[in-house]
Scaffold this active site. Structure first.
Site, PDB file in Angstrom:
ATOM      1  N   HIS A   1      -6.923  -5.740   2.564  1.00  0.00           N
ATOM      2  CA  HIS A   1      -5.784  -5.143   3.257  1.00  0.00           C
ATOM      3  C   HIS A   1      -5.206  -6.197   4.191  1.00  0.00           C
ATOM      4  CE1 HIS A   1      -6.823  -0.836   2.391  1.00  0.00           C
ATOM      5  NE2 HIS A   1      -8.033  -1.370   2.266  1.00  0.00           N
TER       6      HIS A   1
ATOM      7  N   ASN B   1     -13.070  -3.417   3.198  1.00  0.00           N
ATOM      8  CA  ASN B   1     -14.057  -2.346   3.362  1.00  0.00           C
ATOM      9  C   ASN B   1     -15.090  -2.464   2.249  1.00  0.00           C
ATOM     10  OD1 ASN B   1     -12.543  -1.198   5.517  1.00  0.00           O
ATOM     11  ND2 ASN B   1     -11.193  -0.249   4.028  1.00  0.00           N
TER      12      ASN B   1
ATOM     13  N   HIS C   1     -10.638  -5.260  -2.708  1.00  0.00           N
ATOM     14  CA  HIS C   1      -9.262  -5.476  -2.290  1.00  0.00           C
ATOM     15  C   HIS C   1      -9.214  -5.828  -0.814  1.00  0.00           C
ATOM     16  CE1 HIS C   1     -10.111  -1.160  -1.849  1.00  0.00           C
ATOM     17  NE2 HIS C   1      -9.185  -1.111  -0.898  1.00  0.00           N
TER      18      HIS C   1
ATOM     19  N   GLN D   1     -14.311   2.354   2.132  1.00  0.00           N
ATOM     20  CA  GLN D   1     -13.838   1.979   0.800  1.00  0.00           C
ATOM     21  C   GLN D   1     -13.696   3.238  -0.047  1.00  0.00           C
ATOM     22  OE1 GLN D   1     -16.263  -0.861  -1.386  1.00  0.00           O
ATOM     23  NE2 GLN D   1     -14.681  -1.151  -2.933  1.00  0.00           N
TER      24      GLN D   1
ATOM     25  N   ASP E   1       0.853  -1.192   0.000  1.00  0.00           N
ATOM     26  CA  ASP E   1       0.000   0.000   0.000  1.00  0.00           C
ATOM     27  C   ASP E   1       0.887   1.239   0.000  1.00  0.00           C
ATOM     28  OD1 ASP E   1      -1.733   2.203   1.119  1.00  0.00           O
ATOM     29  OD2 ASP E   1      -3.191   0.574   1.190  1.00  0.00           O
ATOM     30  N   ILE E   2       0.509   2.259  -0.773  1.00  0.00           N
ATOM     31  CA  ILE E   2       1.326   3.483  -0.827  1.00  0.00           C
ATOM     32  C   ILE E   2       1.129   4.373   0.400  1.00  0.00           C
ATOM     33  CG2 ILE E   2       1.505   3.495  -3.341  1.00  0.00           C
ATOM     34  CD1 ILE E   2      -0.602   5.778  -3.313  1.00  0.00           C
TER      35      ILE E   2
END
Length: 113
Positions: free
Chosen positions: A101, A86, A99, A93, A29-30
């Site tokens: 996490h 989410n 996706h 979300q 994740d960025i």
């Protein structure tokens, strides 16, 4: 399609990929919320968890097996990790491509959020 995760899946946007196969891609994740924060994304575009259908159950099971593999490969399986999905805006979300996490490397609090 303007979906950022579809662009990552299609290699139109670079990402720090930790795992990829014919069904999923996983990358850092960025904006990490833990020392390890990896997103596992199905290559099939599914907007939200509510759009998962009977035909997707093998894909969802595969995602959890991939998460276990990543945890073991990176080495946070022994200490544990959290998986978060989410669903829609009120749940947090912000990107409408399903996706997962994967958060690890610190003690998680409860309740979350």
């Amino acid at each position: 399609m303007s979906c950022i995760f579809c662009k990552i899946v299609n290699k139109e946007i670079a990402s720090n990929i930790v795992y990829e196969d014919e069904k999923v891609v996983a990358f850092h994740d960025i904006n990490p919320q833990a020392p390890y924060h990896i997103l596992v994304v199905p290559k099939k575009h599914i907007s939200t968890l509510l759009e998962v259908t009977e035909e997707d159950k093998e894909l969802i099971g595969h995602i959890y097996l991939v998460i276990n593999k990543i945890a073991k490969d990176i080495g946070f399986d022994e200490r544990g990790y959290r998986v978060v999905v989410n669903c829609k805006e009120e749940a947090g979300q912000t990107i409408f491509h399903l996706h997962f996490h994967v958060l690890a490397g610190r003690t998680m609090g409860w309740p979350p959020g």
